[in-house]
Scaffold this motif. Sequence first.
Motif, PDB file in Angstrom:
ATOM      1  N   ALA A 122       0.835  -1.202   0.000  1.00  0.00           N
ATOM      2  CA  ALA A 122       0.000   0.000   0.000  1.00  0.00           C
ATOM      3  C   ALA A 122       0.872   1.255   0.000  1.00  0.00           C
ATOM      4  O   ALA A 122       0.637   2.196  -0.764  1.00  0.00           O
ATOM      5  CB  ALA A 122      -0.926  -0.003   1.211  1.00  0.00           C
ATOM      6  N   ARG A 123       1.871   1.273   0.876  1.00  0.00           N
ATOM      7  CA  ARG A 123       2.723   2.463   0.957  1.00  0.00           C
ATOM      8  C   ARG A 123       3.627   2.582  -0.268  1.00  0.00           C
ATOM      9  O   ARG A 123       4.018   3.687  -0.648  1.00  0.00           O
ATOM     10  CB  ARG A 123       3.545   2.412   2.241  1.00  0.00           C
ATOM     11  N   GLN A 124       3.948   1.472  -0.912  1.00  0.00           N
ATOM     12  CA  GLN A 124       4.714   1.546  -2.153  1.00  0.00           C
ATOM     13  C   GLN A 124       3.906   2.224  -3.248  1.00  0.00           C
ATOM     14  O   GLN A 124       4.451   2.935  -4.092  1.00  0.00           O
ATOM     15  CB  GLN A 124       5.127   0.139  -2.589  1.00  0.00           C
ATOM     16  N   ALA A 125       2.579   2.026  -3.219  1.00  0.00           N
ATOM     17  CA  ALA A 125       1.716   2.692  -4.185  1.00  0.00           C
ATOM     18  C   ALA A 125       1.774   4.206  -4.001  1.00  0.00           C
ATOM     19  O   ALA A 125       1.662   4.971  -4.967  1.00  0.00           O
ATOM     20  CB  ALA A 125       0.279   2.202  -4.032  1.00  0.00           C
ATOM     21  N   VAL A 126       1.982   4.649  -2.768  1.00  0.00           N
ATOM     22  CA  VAL A 126       2.093   6.085  -2.491  1.00  0.00           C
ATOM     23  C   VAL A 126       3.381   6.640  -3.084  1.00  0.00           C
ATOM     24  O   VAL A 126       3.383   7.653  -3.787  1.00  0.00           O
ATOM     25  CB  VAL A 126       2.049   6.346  -0.967  1.00  0.00           C
ATOM     26  N   LEU A 184       2.895  23.915   4.774  1.00  0.00           N
ATOM     27  CA  LEU A 184       2.268  23.044   3.777  1.00  0.00           C
ATOM     28  C   LEU A 184       2.981  23.162   2.437  1.00  0.00           C
ATOM     29  O   LEU A 184       3.266  22.149   1.778  1.00  0.00           O
ATOM     30  CB  LEU A 184       0.794  23.400   3.618  1.00  0.00           C
ATOM     31  N   VAL A 185       3.298  24.382   2.045  1.00  0.00           N
ATOM     32  CA  VAL A 185       3.979  24.604   0.770  1.00  0.00           C
ATOM     33  C   VAL A 185       5.357  23.948   0.770  1.00  0.00           C
ATOM     34  O   VAL A 185       5.787  23.371  -0.239  1.00  0.00           O
ATOM     35  CB  VAL A 185       4.072  26.113   0.465  1.00  0.00           C
ATOM     36  N   ASP A 186       6.050  24.004   1.888  1.00  0.00           N
ATOM     37  CA  ASP A 186       7.353  23.326   1.991  1.00  0.00           C
ATOM     38  C   ASP A 186       7.210  21.842   1.647  1.00  0.00           C
ATOM     39  O   ASP A 186       8.028  21.270   0.902  1.00  0.00           O
ATOM     40  CB  ASP A 186       7.914  23.472   3.415  1.00  0.00           C
ATOM     41  N   VAL A 187       6.173  21.218   2.183  1.00  0.00           N
ATOM     42  CA  VAL A 187       5.951  19.795   1.956  1.00  0.00           C
ATOM     43  C   VAL A 187       5.584  19.521   0.500  1.00  0.00           C
ATOM     44  O   VAL A 187       6.108  18.591  -0.126  1.00  0.00           O
ATOM     45  CB  VAL A 187       4.839  19.274   2.895  1.00  0.00           C
ATOM     46  N   LEU A 188       4.673  20.334  -0.057  1.00  0.00           N
ATOM     47  CA  LEU A 188       4.223  20.102  -1.428  1.00  0.00           C
ATOM     48  C   LEU A 188       5.337  20.371  -2.435  1.00  0.00           C
ATOM     49  O   LEU A 188       5.459  19.650  -3.437  1.00  0.00           O
ATOM     50  CB  LEU A 188       3.014  20.985  -1.741  1.00  0.00           C
ATOM     51  N   ALA A 189       6.141  21.389  -2.181  1.00  0.00           N
ATOM     52  CA  ALA A 189       7.266  21.671  -3.080  1.00  0.00           C
ATOM     53  C   ALA A 189       8.255  20.507  -3.085  1.00  0.00           C
ATOM     54  O   ALA A 189       8.750  20.088  -4.142  1.00  0.00           O
ATOM     55  CB  ALA A 189       7.957  22.970  -2.659  1.00  0.00           C
ATOM     56  N   LEU A 247       3.324  11.682   2.041  1.00  0.00           N
ATOM     57  CA  LEU A 247       3.828  11.701   0.670  1.00  0.00           C
ATOM     58  C   LEU A 247       5.059  10.825   0.497  1.00  0.00           C
ATOM     59  O   LEU A 247       5.384  10.422  -0.619  1.00  0.00           O
ATOM     60  CB  LEU A 247       4.142  13.141   0.253  1.00  0.00           C
ATOM     61  N   LYS A 248       5.730  10.514   1.600  1.00  0.00           N
ATOM     62  CA  LYS A 248       6.904   9.636   1.531  1.00  0.00           C
ATOM     63  C   LYS A 248       6.548   8.175   1.757  1.00  0.00           C
ATOM     64  O   LYS A 248       7.438   7.314   1.779  1.00  0.00           O
ATOM     65  CB  LYS A 248       7.944  10.089   2.560  1.00  0.00           C
TER      66      LYS A 248
END
Length: 375
Positions: free
Chosen positions: A4-8, A38-43, A251-252
Amino acid sequence: MTRARQAVTGARRIVVKVGSSSLTTAEGGLDADRVDALVDVLAAGRDGGERDVVLVSSGAIAAGLAPLGLRRRPRDLARQQAAASVGQGLLVARYTASFARYGVRVGQVLLTADDTSRRAHHRNAARTLDKLLAMGALPVVNENDTVATDEIRFGDNDRLAALVAHLVRADLLVLLSDVDGLYDGDPSRPGTSRLSEIRGPEDLEGVEIGSAGKAGVGTGGMVTKVEAARIAAEAGIPVVLTSASRAADALKGRDTGTYFHATGNRSADRLLWLEHASAPQGALTLDDGAVRAVVERRTSLLPAGIAGVEGDFHAGDPVELRDAEGRAVARGLVNFDAREIPRLIGRSTRELARDLGPAYEREVVHRDDLVLLRR
């Protein structure tokens, strides 16, 4: 790392939804530090442009409260629209400035349910989002609260995010909240535990799902997030539900939040919008033969199978298709105005073409514009 996490980690196109409570102060204004975090993470999540990210962001109404001197989210639609008008500009300006630190351009996309349930508007929305991503921009999507009426609202951005994920053919949907996942009860009570994975509806049986968030500035709650996860999962898109503070871990592919496995296959984009985003403007009652034809044989609805009509709708509007007992069996985009339907009822298309002209030799609802409803 689980499959499941590999799909992420393998997802190349991701839709991330963030709620008002994760972006604003208790007083209702934008919290610059929270936005920047939030932007730090998305970037970082864009992986140098190797991954596409679409952000569905609430917060326009909440951001407009303090500048307008409002202490809490108003209940009346007019003041909500006024707050959204002020707040949307502040919200996008904040995102633009924050993403600029990473050299990432932002494109604003405002949608209403009415926009997305109509074929031409649906195609335009898909084309705009695809082009923004192709040009390296990060789309920031929100409901167009300044013009949406109660009748044509998505109601919450969780559902909008699920539909956008399908629209852009995303590999993953991430729903960020102020709670770090779905629990088997009230997370504030001792003895409850986080549900790490949901493989299907049976895993949710007996689970208490709260209906309200903590901050009181948004419209959604855990109920809307689980419903959004169901919509996306049934459309073949896995979902991670977690808190905004753990977005980087999500995201990781780390073990955070709740992972909803994809349970269905991707269907035509427009049919998903029709089922979940459209507000029926009227109804057509079908005779028994037409119900069987539409539901079992998946045919178009012809005039001969119509027994009655309700509502004041126009060609291109979504309408419900009902059986003789009044149960909705399908939803579709109608090809005629409501005032035209009575003279079509029970007649064959050949007869109508002969009496009224060739424009009437067609389906009332074409099968490509029709979605069956779960019964």
